[in-house]
Design a protein around this motif. Structure first.
Motif, short mmCIF file in Angstrom:
data_model
loop_
_atom_site.label_atom_id
_atom_site.label_comp_id
_atom_site.label_asym_id
_atom_site.label_seq_id
_atom_site.Cartn_x
_atom_site.Cartn_y
_atom_site.Cartn_z
N LEU A 32 -74.35 39.54 -10.41
CA LEU A 32 -74.13 39.93 -11.80
C LEU A 32 -73.54 38.79 -12.62
O LEU A 32 -73.18 38.98 -13.78
CB LEU A 32 -73.19 41.14 -11.86
CG LEU A 32 -73.67 42.42 -11.19
CD1 LEU A 32 -72.61 43.52 -11.34
CD2 LEU A 32 -75.00 42.88 -11.78
N SER A 33 -73.43 37.61 -12.04
CA SER A 33 -72.82 36.50 -12.75
C SER A 33 -73.80 35.83 -13.71
O SER A 33 -75.02 35.85 -13.50
CB SER A 33 -72.29 35.47 -11.76
OG SER A 33 -73.36 34.92 -11.02
N PHE A 34 -73.25 35.26 -14.79
CA PHE A 34 -74.03 34.53 -15.79
C PHE A 34 -73.52 33.10 -15.88
O PHE A 34 -72.34 32.83 -15.59
CB PHE A 34 -73.89 35.20 -17.16
CG PHE A 34 -74.59 36.52 -17.28
CD1 PHE A 34 -75.89 36.60 -17.75
CD2 PHE A 34 -73.95 37.69 -16.90
CE1 PHE A 34 -76.53 37.82 -17.86
CE2 PHE A 34 -74.59 38.92 -17.00
CZ PHE A 34 -75.89 38.99 -17.48
N PRO A 35 -74.36 32.17 -16.31
CA PRO A 35 -73.89 30.79 -16.48
C PRO A 35 -72.89 30.71 -17.63
O PRO A 35 -72.84 31.59 -18.49
CB PRO A 35 -75.17 30.01 -16.79
CG PRO A 35 -76.12 31.03 -17.33
CD PRO A 35 -75.79 32.32 -16.62
N LEU B 145 -82.88 26.29 -18.07
CA LEU B 145 -82.62 27.72 -18.16
C LEU B 145 -82.30 28.29 -16.78
O LEU B 145 -83.00 28.01 -15.80
CB LEU B 145 -83.84 28.43 -18.75
CG LEU B 145 -83.70 29.92 -19.02
CD1 LEU B 145 -82.65 30.17 -20.09
CD2 LEU B 145 -85.05 30.51 -19.45
N THR B 146 -81.26 29.09 -16.71
CA THR B 146 -80.86 29.73 -15.46
C THR B 146 -81.64 31.03 -15.26
O THR B 146 -81.75 31.85 -16.17
CB THR B 146 -79.36 30.06 -15.47
OG1 THR B 146 -78.62 28.84 -15.60
CG2 THR B 146 -78.95 30.78 -14.20
N TRP B 147 -82.21 31.20 -14.05
CA TRP B 147 -82.89 32.44 -13.69
C TRP B 147 -81.95 33.28 -12.84
O TRP B 147 -81.41 32.80 -11.84
CB TRP B 147 -84.19 32.15 -12.95
CG TRP B 147 -85.25 31.67 -13.90
CD1 TRP B 147 -85.46 30.40 -14.33
CD2 TRP B 147 -86.22 32.49 -14.55
NE1 TRP B 147 -86.50 30.36 -15.24
CE2 TRP B 147 -86.99 31.63 -15.38
CE3 TRP B 147 -86.52 33.85 -14.52
CZ2 TRP B 147 -88.03 32.09 -16.18
CZ3 TRP B 147 -87.57 34.31 -15.31
CH2 TRP B 147 -88.31 33.43 -16.12
N LEU B 148 -81.75 34.53 -13.27
CA LEU B 148 -80.84 35.42 -12.57
C LEU B 148 -81.55 36.15 -11.44
O LEU B 148 -82.74 36.46 -11.54
CB LEU B 148 -80.26 36.45 -13.56
CG LEU B 148 -79.60 35.89 -14.82
CD1 LEU B 148 -79.11 37.04 -15.70
CD2 LEU B 148 -78.45 34.96 -14.47
N THR B 149 -80.81 36.45 -10.40
CA THR B 149 -81.32 37.26 -9.30
C THR B 149 -80.73 38.66 -9.39
O THR B 149 -79.70 38.87 -10.05
CB THR B 149 -80.95 36.65 -7.95
OG1 THR B 149 -79.52 36.61 -7.81
CG2 THR B 149 -81.51 35.23 -7.84
N ARG B 150 -81.35 39.60 -8.73
CA ARG B 150 -80.90 40.98 -8.79
C ARG B 150 -79.63 41.23 -7.97
O ARG B 150 -78.96 42.24 -8.16
CB ARG B 150 -82.00 41.93 -8.31
CG ARG B 150 -83.18 42.02 -9.28
CD ARG B 150 -84.27 42.94 -8.76
NE ARG B 150 -85.37 43.07 -9.70
CZ ARG B 150 -85.43 44.00 -10.64
NH1 ARG B 150 -84.47 44.89 -10.75
NH2 ARG B 150 -86.46 44.06 -11.46
N ASP B 151 -79.30 40.31 -7.08
CA ASP B 151 -78.15 40.55 -6.19
C ASP B 151 -76.86 39.91 -6.70
O ASP B 151 -75.85 39.89 -6.01
CB ASP B 151 -78.44 40.06 -4.77
CG ASP B 151 -78.85 38.59 -4.72
OD1 ASP B 151 -78.91 37.96 -5.80
OD2 ASP B 151 -79.12 38.09 -3.62
N LEU C 148 -79.61 31.84 -22.95
CA LEU C 148 -78.67 31.49 -21.88
C LEU C 148 -79.28 31.64 -20.49
O LEU C 148 -79.02 30.83 -19.60
CB LEU C 148 -77.43 32.38 -21.99
CG LEU C 148 -76.34 32.18 -20.93
CD1 LEU C 148 -75.69 30.80 -21.09
CD2 LEU C 148 -75.28 33.28 -21.05
N ALA C 149 -80.07 32.69 -20.28
CA ALA C 149 -80.60 32.96 -18.95
C ALA C 149 -81.80 33.89 -19.06
O ALA C 149 -82.05 34.48 -20.12
CB ALA C 149 -79.52 33.57 -18.06
N ALA C 150 -82.50 34.05 -17.95
CA ALA C 150 -83.65 34.96 -17.88
C ALA C 150 -83.63 35.65 -16.53
O ALA C 150 -83.05 35.16 -15.56
CB ALA C 150 -84.95 34.20 -18.09
N GLY C 151 -84.27 36.82 -16.50
CA GLY C 151 -84.39 37.53 -15.24
C GLY C 151 -83.31 38.56 -15.04
O GLY C 151 -82.68 39.04 -15.98
#
Length: 226
Positions: free
Chosen positions: A10-13, A2-8, A26-29
């Motif tokens: 806006l891209s997604f896997p 699972l991909t963890w998103l950062t706040r800086d 798809l992702a979290a965070g």
């Protein structure tokens, strides 16, 4: 993984990286900023999570959609709509609609439409991207739904009903409005008997992505009048 998103960022896997179990995770965070939500829908995913969980982003396969020309209006529903028992409007009270969609329901524990989610979609409404459908009877709000309009696509989010078939009347009215405006597809996200009775069906994630690429940036003639 699972991909963890950062706040800086806006891209997604890529959508094909979504998990099979649970289907489409798809992702979290990340966060619920308006810019991130717009990026998510354009990418083909949407947020769905419970209070106490991190923000979870989903792209299920298959995807439930409705093509406007395939709307099924039963005889009883058509009769109800002709009677004029309900009055339908667009963008008349977005805040009331999303609050009603977030209210507790007998068949569910809690709600995924958290306070943060409501604030995020209210901002999208202020930007002219998120829209509501209100169904009233004798002036009282008894049903409705909300979602996002981008290009020639409408991304449905949630609906509610406090009177018999009120949400179906609102949905059918919306679909006809979108059909006349040249919309190609309505994203319903996940399957329900309610949506299938109105003509929704499943398509593959890959097919859904193709519709995104084709119609996201095409103009429509839709108008939203409160």
């Amino acid at each position: 993984m699972l991909t963890w998103l950062t706040r800086d960022s806006l891209s997604f896997p890529p959508l094909e990286k979504a998990l099979q179990d649970p289907n489409g995770l798809l992702a979290a965070g990340g966060d619920l900023s308006a810019d991130r939500l717009i990026a998510a829908y354009r990418h083909g995913c949407f947020p769905w999570y419970q209070d106490g969980q991190p923000i979870l982003w989903w792209s299920p396969d298959p995807r439930t959609v409705l093509f406007p020309d395939e709307l099924h209006v039963s005889r009883s529903l058509a009769k109800l709509m002709r009677r004029g028992r309900y009055q339908v409007s667009f963008d008349g009270d977005f805040a009331a609609v999303i609050a009603a969609c977030a209210a507790p329901r007998d068949y569910a524990d809690g709600t995924w439409i958290t306070g943060g989610m409501q604030a995020a979609y209210l901002e999208l409404h202020r930007r002219g991207i998120a829209h509501s459908v209100e169904v009233r009877m004798d002036g009282e709000l008894v049903g409705g739904l909300y979602g996002l309009a981008m290009g020639r696509l409408f991304f449905g989010e949630s609906m509610f009903s406090r009177a018999d078939n009120a949400s179906k009347v609102g949905f059918a009215t919306l679909v006809e409005h979108l059909r006349q405006a040249g919309f190609a597809l309505i994203d319903c996200q996940m399957p329900t008997d309610h949506l299938h009775s109105l003509g929704a069906r499943a398509i593959s994630r890959a097919s859904f992505a193709e519709h995104l690429a084709t119609y996201l940036d095409q103009p429509s003639s839709a108008t939203w009048v409160a």
